[in-house]
Design an enzyme around this catalytic site. Structure first.
Site, mmCIF file in Angstrom:
data_model
loop_
_atom_site.group_PDB
_atom_site.id
_atom_site.type_symbol
_atom_site.label_atom_id
_atom_site.label_comp_id
_atom_site.label_asym_id
_atom_site.label_seq_id
_atom_site.Cartn_x
_atom_site.Cartn_y
_atom_site.Cartn_z
ATOM 1 N N SER A 33 46.570 36.810 36.134
ATOM 2 C CA SER A 33 45.476 37.494 35.430
ATOM 3 C C SER A 33 44.928 36.658 34.301
ATOM 4 C CB SER A 33 45.957 38.789 34.763
ATOM 5 O OG SER A 33 46.648 39.593 35.636
ATOM 6 N N HIS A 64 41.164 39.433 38.848
ATOM 7 C CA HIS A 64 41.770 38.582 39.876
ATOM 8 C C HIS A 64 40.715 38.279 40.939
ATOM 9 C CE1 HIS A 64 46.116 39.219 38.892
ATOM 10 N NE2 HIS A 64 45.616 40.287 38.319
ATOM 11 N N HIS A 86 49.534 41.719 44.878
ATOM 12 C CA HIS A 86 50.632 42.433 44.215
ATOM 13 C C HIS A 86 51.116 43.561 45.117
ATOM 14 C CE1 HIS A 86 48.005 40.767 41.073
ATOM 15 N NE2 HIS A 86 49.114 40.588 40.384
ATOM 16 N N TYR A 88 51.879 46.423 44.039
ATOM 17 C CA TYR A 88 51.284 47.700 43.599
ATOM 18 C C TYR A 88 49.937 47.957 44.251
ATOM 19 C CZ TYR A 88 48.713 44.828 40.163
ATOM 20 O OH TYR A 88 47.937 43.895 39.570
ATOM 21 N N GLU A 89 49.355 46.922 44.866
ATOM 22 C CA GLU A 89 48.099 47.136 45.599
ATOM 23 C C GLU A 89 48.374 47.789 46.953
ATOM 24 O OE1 GLU A 89 45.174 43.651 45.093
ATOM 25 O OE2 GLU A 89 47.085 42.797 44.471
ATOM 26 N N ALA A 116 50.709 36.751 33.653
ATOM 27 C CA ALA A 116 50.665 37.417 32.350
ATOM 28 C C ALA A 116 51.870 38.348 32.325
ATOM 29 C CB ALA A 116 49.370 38.204 32.213
ATOM 30 N N MET A 214 54.538 42.203 36.934
ATOM 31 C CA MET A 214 54.443 42.893 38.238
ATOM 32 C C MET A 214 54.129 41.917 39.371
ATOM 33 S SD MET A 214 52.119 46.076 36.940
ATOM 34 C CE MET A 214 52.407 46.859 35.359
ATOM 35 N N SER A 215 54.523 40.667 39.210
ATOM 36 C CA SER A 215 54.205 39.688 40.264
ATOM 37 C C SER A 215 55.349 38.697 40.401
ATOM 38 C CB SER A 215 52.912 38.952 39.903
ATOM 39 O OG SER A 215 53.099 38.158 38.751
ATOM 40 N N ASN A 238 51.080 40.608 25.778
ATOM 41 C CA ASN A 238 51.244 41.807 24.930
ATOM 42 C C ASN A 238 52.737 41.973 24.691
ATOM 43 O OD1 ASN A 238 51.053 42.541 27.994
ATOM 44 N ND2 ASN A 238 52.353 44.126 27.088
ATOM 45 N N HIS A 250 45.284 46.924 30.149
ATOM 46 C CA HIS A 250 44.925 45.721 30.904
ATOM 47 C C HIS A 250 43.913 44.887 30.108
ATOM 48 C CE1 HIS A 250 44.651 43.147 34.371
ATOM 49 N NE2 HIS A 250 43.369 43.409 34.578
#
Ligand code: HPA
Length: 275
Positions: A33, A64, A86, A88-89, A116, A214-215, A238, A250
């Protein structure tokens, strides 16, 4: 559900890419990201939309872009994924890592993955760069589940040096020479897409994690299965949930990655010729 990705499918995707570029990449790059800026530094780049590559999933997340670029960075032939897939997609882990299989088929022997991530280690600050020393796979999934093709890799691949010691040494040396501060720590990979709760973050800290995202983990598992050496860099975008008295978004992730763009680029452009 696991999709069985066969050698034939990998070859078909690789053949399509070869029909668009005669470059034989030796280094693969996966940009997370907001870190796609490196794509602007590829010489003689050929761009291929993910949607045109056989069996490639589509990336659906804001921030992305979905293109594969082939060209060279300071003389090193590279294949670069601008935007990744990902779980989550809704994709299985084997699909998120399919491009790594294709990179291997194209000739890649080393992979640089970036992402990130939220800082769990309280000595970190948003904007820090972190060399990934190791990961904890908390996705509950593994891209190697299902029948194993021994031509692609071992049934039970070793993960004791998932992130190459030698490549990390190179990265540290470049950071030192360029005077770029570089943290080093453990990345915990989760399914997402909701951010974590403060209690989960406290648990991950206790378990030895320094950053959360998450990746990355399925890509790295497939890379190691395929015998590819890996270097990983997280941009701490963050502080993870509960550390600061503010919600996560995000937008903050993208804002921070924008802010560290030059530092990140400087580091990565220094590392690539040494890989
Ligand atoms: N948690 C999970 N994934 C992330 C975060 C986070 O705080 N920041 C960027 N990706």
């Amino acid at each position: 559900m696991t999709t069985t990705l066969t050698k034939g499918m990998i070859q078909e995707a690789a053949d399509y890419i070869r029909s668009k570029s005669s470059v034989t990449p030796k280094l693969g790059l996966i940009l997370g990201s907001g870190l796609g800026v490196l794509a602007e530094h590829i010489d003689d780049a050929v761009s291929i939309a993910y949607q045109d590559i056989p069996y490639f999933p589509q990336s659906t997340v804001e921030g992305h872009a979905g293109e594969l670029l082939i060209g060279s960075v300071q003389g090193t032939p590279v294949v670069l994924m601008k935007g990744r897939f990902h779980m989550y997609e809704g994709y299985g882990p084997e699909l998120t890592a399919f491009p790594v299989r294709v990179m291997k088929a194209l000739g890649v022997s080393r992979l640089l993955v970036t992402n990130a991530a939220g800082g769990i280690n309280t000595s970190y600050e948003p904007g820090d760069l972190m060399l990934i020393s190791d990961h904890i796979n908390m996705t509950g999934r593994n891209p190697l589940v299902g029948p194993n093709d021994p031509e692609l890799g071992a049934r039970f691949p070793d993960m004791s040096e998932a992130y190459s010691r030698k490549l990390r040494e190179i990265a540290r040396q470049v950071a030192y020479e360029k005077d770029i501060p570089l943290q080093e720590g453990v990345y915990v990979g989760l399914l997402g897409p909701s951010y974590e709760t403060p209690a989960e973050i406290r648990m991950f800290r206790t378990l030895g994690a320094d950053a959360v995202g998450m990746s990355t983990v399925s890509e790295v598992i497939v890379a190691r299965h395929a015998g590819i050496e890996v270097l990983g860099i997280s941009c701490i975008s963050n502080m993870a949930a509960g550390i600061l008295d503010q919600p996560l978004s995000h937008e903050e992730v993208i804002e921070t990655t924008d802010r560290v763009r030059e530092k990140f680029l400087n580091l990565v452009l220094g590392i690539i010729p040494k890989l």
